[in-house]
Design a protein around this motif. Sequence first.
Motif, PDB file in Angstrom:
ATOM      1  N   ASN A 124      36.338  -6.391   9.776  1.00 51.59           N
ATOM      2  CA  ASN A 124      36.656  -5.821   8.467  1.00 51.59           C
ATOM      3  C   ASN A 124      36.312  -7.374   7.314  1.00 51.59           C
ATOM      4  N   ARG A 125      35.794  -8.565   7.649  1.00 54.64           N
ATOM      5  CA  ARG A 125      35.986  -9.694   6.816  1.00 54.64           C
ATOM      6  C   ARG A 125      33.606  -9.669   6.594  1.00 54.64           C
ATOM      7  N   THR A 126      33.657  -9.718   7.627  1.00 50.39           N
ATOM      8  CA  THR A 126      32.194  -9.741   7.715  1.00 50.39           C
ATOM      9  C   THR A 126      31.539  -8.898   8.406  1.00 50.39           C
ATOM     10  N   GLY A 127      31.703  -7.766   8.716  1.00 48.96           N
ATOM     11  CA  GLY A 127      30.870  -6.563   9.233  1.00 48.96           C
ATOM     12  C   GLY A 127      30.340  -6.913   9.933  1.00 48.96           C
ATOM     13  N   VAL A 128      30.976  -8.104  10.941  1.00 48.85           N
ATOM     14  CA  VAL A 128      30.503  -8.724  11.912  1.00 48.85           C
ATOM     15  C   VAL A 128      30.990  -8.779  13.534  1.00 48.85           C
ATOM     16  N   SER A 164      27.162   2.084  14.608  1.00 42.94           N
ATOM     17  CA  SER A 164      27.327   3.309  13.959  1.00 42.94           C
ATOM     18  C   SER A 164      28.754   3.853  14.152  1.00 42.94           C
ATOM     19  N   LEU A 165      29.184   4.466  15.580  1.00 43.68           N
ATOM     20  CA  LEU A 165      30.238   4.179  15.865  1.00 43.68           C
ATOM     21  C   LEU A 165      31.603   3.271  15.545  1.00 43.68           C
ATOM     22  N   LEU A 166      30.630   2.036  15.658  1.00 41.31           N
ATOM     23  CA  LEU A 166      32.079   1.108  15.389  1.00 41.31           C
ATOM     24  C   LEU A 166      32.585   1.151  13.629  1.00 41.31           C
TER      25      LEU A 166
END
Length: 120
Positions: A116-120, A82-84
């Motif tokens: 930013n591209r993958t969310g991982v 959540s922080l990230l």
Amino acid sequence: MNVAEWTAVVTAAGSVLGGGGWFVARATVRAARATAAATEAAARATAAPAQLEANLAVLKASVERVDEENGQLRGRQVRFESLLRAFAWTVDRWAGQMHRAGIEPEPVHPLVEEYNRTGV
């Protein structure tokens, strides 16, 4: 039978019985060993349920401890994710503000670009 014949019979019988005594003694030792082994096996069999119960108690305590630790780690991981996300959203807003103001920000780190591209 005369005395010499009786002496020969008694001597022969003594030899046979003496030799037989050796076999009897040997069998007695084997029987004692077998009895000791059976007694030891019985003691192990009697102690086995108690040992299994003790092992089960240790296993249950370990599982409870690991479950508690996993729960704590999951909570920390969710909080960190959540922080990230909040940090990435904030930095993206700042980069947008800089673009609108005509300021070109530094290129992002490749790991940030991947996130930013993958969310991982």
